[in-house]
Design a protein around this motif. Sequence first.
Motif, PDB file in Angstrom:
ATOM      1  N   ARG A  89       0.786  -1.152   0.069  1.00  0.00           N
ATOM      2  CA  ARG A  89       0.012  -0.110   0.035  1.00  0.00           C
ATOM      3  C   ARG A  89       0.862   1.182   0.050  1.00  0.00           C
ATOM      4  NH1 ARG A  89      -4.225  -1.859   4.499  1.00  0.00           N
ATOM      5  NH2 ARG A  89      -5.447  -3.206   3.123  1.00  0.00           N
ATOM      6  N   GLY A  90       1.755   1.285   0.958  1.00  0.00           N
ATOM      7  CA  GLY A  90       2.955   2.299   0.943  1.00  0.00           C
ATOM      8  C   GLY A  90       3.378   2.647  -0.671  1.00  0.00           C
ATOM      9  N   VAL A 135       0.956   4.451  -2.568  1.00  0.00           N
ATOM     10  CA  VAL A 135       0.881   5.996  -2.168  1.00  0.00           C
ATOM     11  C   VAL A 135       1.976   6.659  -2.537  1.00  0.00           C
ATOM     12  CG1 VAL A 135       0.803   7.338   0.079  1.00  0.00           C
ATOM     13  CG2 VAL A 135      -0.593   5.488  -0.069  1.00  0.00           C
ATOM     14  N   SER A 178       1.757   7.461  -6.191  1.00  0.00           N
ATOM     15  CA  SER A 178       0.677   8.413  -6.475  1.00  0.00           C
ATOM     16  C   SER A 178       1.287   9.855  -6.025  1.00  0.00           C
ATOM     17  CB  SER A 178      -0.536   8.286  -5.724  1.00  0.00           C
ATOM     18  OG  SER A 178      -1.225   7.111  -6.047  1.00  0.00           O
ATOM     19  N   ASN A 179       2.211   9.967  -4.973  1.00  0.00           N
ATOM     20  CA  ASN A 179       2.676  11.216  -4.390  1.00  0.00           C
ATOM     21  C   ASN A 179       3.937  11.609  -5.518  1.00  0.00           C
ATOM     22  OD1 ASN A 179       1.099  11.307  -2.312  1.00  0.00           O
ATOM     23  ND2 ASN A 179       2.751  10.339  -1.145  1.00  0.00           N
ATOM     24  N   LEU A 222       7.291   7.743   1.941  1.00  0.00           N
ATOM     25  CA  LEU A 222       6.176   8.076   1.340  1.00  0.00           C
ATOM     26  C   LEU A 222       6.025   9.663   0.738  1.00  0.00           C
ATOM     27  CD1 LEU A 222       3.337   6.842   3.696  1.00  0.00           C
ATOM     28  CD2 LEU A 222       4.306   5.689   1.780  1.00  0.00           C
TER      29      LEU A 222
END
Length: 181
Positions: free
Chosen positions: A12-13, A16, A19-20, A56
């Motif tokens: 999941r990280g 994320v 996406s960042n 992240l």
Amino acid sequence: PTFREQLVKARRGQGVFRSNVLLREGFCRVTRVDEPRHLRASHIKPWREATDAERLDGANGLLLSPHVDHLFDKGYITFSSEQRLLVVTDVRQELLDAWGIDAGTRVGVFNREQNAYLDYHRANVFGSTVWISYVWEPVVNKLPGQGRFHAKIRRCLQRSLSNQLIISWSPPAGGDQSTWT
């Protein structure tokens, strides 16, 4: 948490983080490929050395073509604060021409946060693989003994990307070369 839970959190990280990075970067700075499905979100400060927040942080990432990501991740290339591609000499000769990468490519402006991460990359990642090959390999090859000792020391050096790991060795009485710390 169980191993499976940790794995799910890590996956999941990664999503994320990607996406960042996509919020900041639109294409590979070296190849100019702009299709996200063909690009990797690459950590500037390696994931293993980053804090949870840095892992992240989109500023800690670049979108890179897979072959460029490999070179960046392994320390064969980096980017200067003057928007230039910096390349380890051997890679320049062996790969850049074959892959059609211009070593003089201007890679564009980095923001303040990215420059801080790139400072880290230049100081701690860039050239580290070559350092092991050119500094330690000749030393290891001159040490007495063969076989297990050399294999152990090479693995140890490959895990250590800098001089953070100090190795001391002295042959024990009886000449067994396999004992080292």
